[in-house]
Design a protein around this motif. Structure first.
Motif, PDB file in Angstrom:
ATOM      1  N   LEU A   1       0.821  -1.205   0.000  1.00  0.00           N
ATOM      2  CA  LEU A   1       0.000   0.000   0.000  1.00  0.00           C
ATOM      3  C   LEU A   1       0.859   1.260   0.000  1.00  0.00           C
ATOM      4  O   LEU A   1       0.489   2.270  -0.587  1.00  0.00           O
ATOM      5  CB  LEU A   1      -0.929   0.006   1.209  1.00  0.00           C
ATOM      6  N   LEU A   2       2.034   1.174   0.683  1.00  0.00           N
ATOM      7  CA  LEU A   2       2.895   2.352   0.794  1.00  0.00           C
ATOM      8  C   LEU A   2       4.278   1.944   1.283  1.00  0.00           C
ATOM      9  O   LEU A   2       4.402   1.092   2.158  1.00  0.00           O
ATOM     10  CB  LEU A   2       2.297   3.363   1.789  1.00  0.00           C
ATOM     11  N   VAL A   3       5.289   2.590   0.729  1.00  0.00           N
ATOM     12  CA  VAL A   3       6.647   2.544   1.267  1.00  0.00           C
ATOM     13  C   VAL A   3       6.966   3.975   1.670  1.00  0.00           C
ATOM     14  O   VAL A   3       6.870   4.884   0.848  1.00  0.00           O
ATOM     15  CB  VAL A   3       7.671   2.039   0.232  1.00  0.00           C
ATOM     16  N   SER A   4       7.305   4.164   2.941  1.00  0.00           N
ATOM     17  CA  SER A   4       7.618   5.499   3.438  1.00  0.00           C
ATOM     18  C   SER A   4       9.071   5.526   3.902  1.00  0.00           C
ATOM     19  O   SER A   4       9.487   4.709   4.710  1.00  0.00           O
ATOM     20  CB  SER A   4       6.689   5.862   4.598  1.00  0.00           C
ATOM     21  N   ILE A   5       9.826   6.472   3.370  1.00  0.00           N
ATOM     22  CA  ILE A   5      11.233   6.635   3.707  1.00  0.00           C
ATOM     23  C   ILE A   5      11.374   7.931   4.486  1.00  0.00           C
ATOM     24  O   ILE A   5      11.091   9.005   3.958  1.00  0.00           O
ATOM     25  CB  ILE A   5      12.118   6.694   2.432  1.00  0.00           C
ATOM     26  N   GLY A   6      11.787   7.824   5.728  1.00  0.00           N
ATOM     27  CA  GLY A   6      12.011   9.005   6.535  1.00  0.00           C
ATOM     28  C   GLY A   6      10.902   9.259   7.535  1.00  0.00           C
ATOM     29  O   GLY A   6       9.942   8.500   7.652  1.00  0.00           O
ATOM     30  N   HIS A   7      11.067  10.357   8.245  1.00  0.00           N
ATOM     31  CA  HIS A   7      10.148  10.757   9.304  1.00  0.00           C
ATOM     32  C   HIS A   7       9.834  12.238   9.108  1.00  0.00           C
ATOM     33  O   HIS A   7      10.663  12.997   8.632  1.00  0.00           O
ATOM     34  CB  HIS A   7      10.826  10.520  10.665  1.00  0.00           C
ATOM     35  N   GLY A   8       8.624  12.630   9.466  1.00  0.00           N
ATOM     36  CA  GLY A   8       8.255  14.039   9.357  1.00  0.00           C
ATOM     37  C   GLY A   8       7.361  14.301   8.156  1.00  0.00           C
ATOM     38  O   GLY A   8       6.620  13.432   7.709  1.00  0.00           O
ATOM     39  N   VAL A   9       7.472  15.505   7.627  1.00  0.00           N
ATOM     40  CA  VAL A   9       6.624  15.966   6.531  1.00  0.00           C
ATOM     41  C   VAL A   9       6.992  15.243   5.232  1.00  0.00           C
ATOM     42  O   VAL A   9       8.163  15.072   4.922  1.00  0.00           O
ATOM     43  CB  VAL A   9       6.792  17.497   6.341  1.00  0.00           C
ATOM     44  N   VAL A  10       5.960  14.845   4.486  1.00  0.00           N
ATOM     45  CA  VAL A  10       6.190  14.217   3.180  1.00  0.00           C
ATOM     46  C   VAL A  10       6.714  15.285   2.227  1.00  0.00           C
ATOM     47  O   VAL A  10       6.101  16.328   2.050  1.00  0.00           O
ATOM     48  CB  VAL A  10       4.893  13.580   2.631  1.00  0.00           C
ATOM     49  N   ARG A  11       7.877  15.025   1.610  1.00  0.00           N
ATOM     50  CA  ARG A  11       8.514  15.973   0.708  1.00  0.00           C
ATOM     51  C   ARG A  11       8.332  15.602  -0.759  1.00  0.00           C
ATOM     52  O   ARG A  11       8.368  16.464  -1.633  1.00  0.00           O
ATOM     53  CB  ARG A  11      10.009  16.086   1.013  1.00  0.00           C
ATOM     54  N   ALA A  12       8.175  14.300  -1.020  1.00  0.00           N
ATOM     55  CA  ALA A  12       8.004  13.853  -2.410  1.00  0.00           C
ATOM     56  C   ALA A  12       7.261  12.528  -2.423  1.00  0.00           C
ATOM     57  O   ALA A  12       7.412  11.716  -1.520  1.00  0.00           O
ATOM     58  CB  ALA A  12       9.361  13.698  -3.093  1.00  0.00           C
TER      59      ALA A  12
END
Length: 166
Positions: free
Chosen positions: A29-40
């Motif tokens: 469903l999703l791969v999220s890299i990092g923490h905080g505000v979505v930048r891209a």
């Protein structure tokens, strides 16, 4: 080199989870890299990927494709993140040699390889420590805790995830 390696390993780690899930017939469903505000946001092989402000952690949201051995599959998905980091270390050590990996050197490429392996070992070991942590989405499990707790997830929970009812 350690910090640069950490970012590369974070991407590799989450890719490991996603690749294992896809190999087992699960949807990502999703791969999220990092923490905080979505930048891209972008799609990689039809998989939604988002990059956030601080590349210190990440997560993958898989959805079961069927109910055949879901606990085993969940275990393998959790194990794949640290596992791919350990495989990367094994490949580098086999290419360079264990003696070279453990010796002091002025060669920048060797220092970079050593730093990468230290970061990978640190990341894999840290991720295998069983602990819960809070995210904006709720409580999440480290890979180690997920590998332990996945065996107690009831069939109904996997059924709900498969049907998209969370």
């Amino acid at each position: 080199f350690f910090l640069i390696s950490w970012v590369i390993l974070l991407i590799l780690h989450e890719f490991g989870h996603a690749l294992m899930a896809k190999m087992l017939g699960w949807q990502i469903l999703l791969v999220s890299i990092g923490h905080g505000v979505v930048r891209a946001r972008l799609a990689v092989f039809d998989t939604p990927v988002e990059f956030r402000t601080l590349p210190l952690s990440g997560f993958v949201l898989p959805r079961p494709g069927n109910l055949v051995a879901p606990r085993l599959k969940q275990f393998l998905i959790y194990a794949a993140g640290p596992g791919i980091e350990l495989v990367a270390v094994a490949i580098i050590v086999s290419l360079i040699g264990p003696d070279a990996m453990l010796r002091r050197s002025p060669e920048v490429w060797l220092i970079a390889a050593q730093s990468f392996c230290v970061a990978a070992l640190f990341g894999a070991i840290f991720n295998l420590i069983p602990f819960p942590h809070q995210t904006a989405e709720g409580t999440a499990w480290s890979d180690g805790l997920g590998m332990i707790r996945c065996w107690r997830i009831p069939d109904e929970e996997f059924r709900k995830r498969m049907e998209g009812v969370e």
